[in-house]
Design a protein around this motif. Structure first.
Motif, PDB file in Angstrom:
ATOM      1  N   THR A  30       7.383   7.145  13.594  1.00 59.38           N
ATOM      2  CA  THR A  30       7.265   7.657  14.959  1.00 59.38           C
ATOM      3  C   THR A  30       8.495   7.327  15.798  1.00 59.38           C
ATOM      4  O   THR A  30       8.558   7.714  16.962  1.00 59.38           O
ATOM      5  CB  THR A  30       6.018   7.061  15.633  1.00 59.38           C
ATOM      6  N   PHE A  31       9.463   6.609  15.213  1.00 61.28           N
ATOM      7  CA  PHE A  31      10.712   6.284  15.894  1.00 61.28           C
ATOM      8  C   PHE A  31      11.882   6.718  15.003  1.00 61.28           C
ATOM      9  O   PHE A  31      12.579   5.883  14.422  1.00 61.28           O
ATOM     10  CB  PHE A  31      10.803   4.781  16.190  1.00 61.28           C
ATOM     11  N   PRO A  32      12.094   8.018  14.864  1.00 56.41           N
ATOM     12  CA  PRO A  32      13.142   8.482  13.939  1.00 56.41           C
ATOM     13  C   PRO A  32      14.541   8.085  14.372  1.00 56.41           C
ATOM     14  O   PRO A  32      15.394   7.791  13.529  1.00 56.41           O
ATOM     15  CB  PRO A  32      12.957  10.009  13.942  1.00 56.41           C
ATOM     16  N   ARG A  33      14.813   8.055  15.676  1.00 53.21           N
ATOM     17  CA  ARG A  33      16.156   7.704  16.135  1.00 53.21           C
ATOM     18  C   ARG A  33      16.454   6.220  15.877  1.00 53.21           C
ATOM     19  O   ARG A  33      17.557   5.860  15.453  1.00 53.21           O
ATOM     20  CB  ARG A  33      16.296   8.030  17.622  1.00 53.21           C
ATOM     21  N   LEU A  34      15.468   5.372  16.131  1.00 54.23           N
ATOM     22  CA  LEU A  34      15.645   3.944  15.854  1.00 54.23           C
ATOM     23  C   LEU A  34      15.866   3.707  14.367  1.00 54.23           C
ATOM     24  O   LEU A  34      16.719   2.900  13.974  1.00 54.23           O
ATOM     25  CB  LEU A  34      14.429   3.161  16.350  1.00 54.23           C
TER      26      LEU A  34
END
Length: 554
Positions: free
Chosen positions: A130-134
């Protein structure tokens, strides 16, 4: 006459009929015995099923077990990526090399991890997280660390090939003279008078230029006032190599210049790596930052558009503040995107599963849907629509036509009596309101109008189920239609809101035809068509009976 008819009927009965019935019951007992197997048969089937599962055991590629196993294998890949080159350092090789070769563990080289499995794990994590950028930033950081590590080991190997010196600080290769062990004072530098060497700081431009003249005095002064932290050769070798690798690849800082052809070749290769590989990594980081700010920029553009529109149309300032506040609430809760547009990309069955997961538990608690079939309930959840209400917004007002049911997802609602202005009740998350509004019940003393008002306390997320949608669905489920009507009548009767007989019993629904005609105009188009269809079916049935009776009579 009646006696003679009874006697004739008794004479016409065959006594063998009773024997046939007994045989029939015996066969039924045998069939029922075959239907319910013994305990041994059940245990045998369970064991056979378990053995088949063991023999034909497999792990699907999209299962969680395969994903977690890929995670463990990826750890082994990263472990070996660091370990297979770090044995260039003599201290590490002498203590851990053979343990790495022969130790059987999930992260050893005997587990046969491959880079393909690592790539597969990265792809699956990007799809699941749910945190692809991180995750992308972490992936880039790990890639940089691996790149620095390999290049540092290559630099130290090159230094061993050319020969390590211990005296020169300007050599291109590794030198122990470049990395000293840390030294710490044992006295209090800020409080003790004997913990500070008196240097002429005020009249010296650069202390490094003049310290060579009295460095022996410094050594003698600090001889018994310090302790040395022994770190070992590996710490000095690896730290200096990684430092050289990071500065060279990132082209930051200054390093001793190469003086031989081999040193020039290494410097050129590292420069190309820094220009190509590291520039690609930096570009990926820039794209991640751009994507993170893209949502904010789109939100700002939408806010500017709304502000410009309301100012251009000269909307009241109070309404402007409410509109902007509602817009901020939608942005904070990620509700600016249309749910129907997003879910339309999924198959219908999967959409039904998602809707059932969100609303089925709440709808099953609604009394009007008691004893309804699960297939009907799965169709009902697809009809639910989401709406957001700002503070003090009215969901419905008294004397308005009742045509929907409300399900509170988040927030609070209050039931208000408009005549007195008093709050009658407060509804919290998971509560429902207006369930009797989605069907028309004959003899309902409430009629088709709201008797109270419903107001939002703060920002509220509410799911709405409309009467027209439910009426259209009930046409396909006649049995559920009768169940829903019966539940609604029982609810109204228990509350004293249904017309009853003189004895207090519920009236037959067929006794209210005149009342139904009076409220025909209040019914929806779908309900009117349903009523006309029922009248036409009754007329066809009566006409068929008349035709049959006329044919028999002739």
């Amino acid at each position: 006459m009646e006696d003679t008819e009874n006697s004739s009927e008794a004479e016409s009965i065959d006594p063998l009929q009773f024997e046939v019935d007994e045989r029939y019951f015996e066969n039924a007992e045998l069939e029922s015995y075959d239907v319910y197997p013994t305990g041994w048969t059940i245990a045998k089937e369970v064991l056979e099923d378990f053995s088949h599962r063991l023999v034909y055991f497999y792990v699907p590629f999209n299962s969680k077990l395969f994903y977690f196993w890929s995670f463990l294998v990826s750890i082994g890949v990263l472990y070996n990526a660091f370990a297979m080159v770090i044995f260039i350092f003599a201290d590490v090789k002498s203590q851990y090399f053979w343990n790495w070769v022969f130790l059987p563990s999930p992260t050893s080289n005997y587990s046969n991890p491959t880079v393909i499995r690592l790539i597969d794990f990265v792809q699956r994590t990007q799809q699941r997280t749910t945190f692809p950028r991180l995750f992308k930033i972490v992936l880039l950081a790990v890639s940089c660390i691996v790149l620095f590590h390999w290049n540092a080991c290559l630099y130290f190997l090159f230094s061993i090939y050319e020969g390590i010196t211990e005296e020169s600080q300007t050599e291109f290769g590794f030198s122990y003279y470049k990395v000293f062990e840390p030294v710490f004072p044992v006295c209090e530098a800020y409080y003790g008078n004997d913990c500070w060497y008196n240097e002429d700081i005020d009249h010296t431009l650069d202390l490094d230029d003049v310290r060579d003249s009295y460095k022996m005095d410094l050594v003698n002064y600090w001889k018994n006032k310090h302790y040395r932290w022994s770190t070992g050769n590996f710490s000095r070798e690896y730290s200096m190599s990684v430092y050289w690798s990071a500065l060279t690849i990132t082209t930051c800082g200054q390093q001793p210049w190469p003086s031989t052809s081999s040193q020039n070749s290494l410097e050129i290769c590292d420069t190309l790596i820094g220009v190509l590989v590291f520039a690609t990594i930096i570009g990926s980081v820039g794209s991640v930052v751009t994507q993170m700010s893209q949502t904010v920029n789109e939100f700002r553009q939408m806010m500017d558009g709304i502000k410009f529109y309301m100012k251009y149309r000269e909307v009241n300032s109070a309404i402007q503040e409410r509109a902007l506040g509602c817009f901020m609430y939608l942005m904070a809760h990620n509700q600016l995107d249309d749910e129907e547009c997003i879910l339309s990309l999924l198959p219908p069955r999967l959409q039904a599963n998602i809707a059932a997961n969100l609303h089925m538990e709440t709808l099953q608690k609604v009394e009007i849907f008691a004893m309804c079939d699960s297939r009907f309930m799965h169709e009902v959840v697809l009809l639910v629509k989401q709406q957001v209400f700002s503070p003090n917004d009215y969901l419905c007002r008294k004397n308005e036509k009742a045509k929907e049911m409300f399900i509170i997802k988040q927030g609070k609602l209050r039931v208000i009596d408009d005549d007195t202005g008093k709050e009658l009740h407060e509804l919290n998350e998971g509560a429902t309101f207006g369930e009797l509004s989605i069907v028309h019940v004959k003899g309902n003393l409430l009629g088709t109008r709201r008797c109270v008002s419903l107001q939002s306390v703060g920002y509220s997320d509410v799911y709405v189920l409309y009467r027209d949608d439910v009426s259209r669905l009930l046409l396909e489920f006649p049995q559920e239609y009768r169940t829903v009507i019966a539940n609604a009548r029982n609810m109204l009767h228990s509350r004293g809101l249904l017309e009853t007989t003189e004895l207090g019993e519920m009236c037959d629904p067929e006794d209210h035809e005149e009342a139904e005609d009076m409220i025909l105009e209040e019914m929806s188009v779908v309900e009117q068509l349903t009523r006309l269809t029922g009248i036409i079916d009754d007329l066809n049935a009566n006409l068929s009976e008349m035709i049959v009776s006329f044919s028999v009579g002739n």
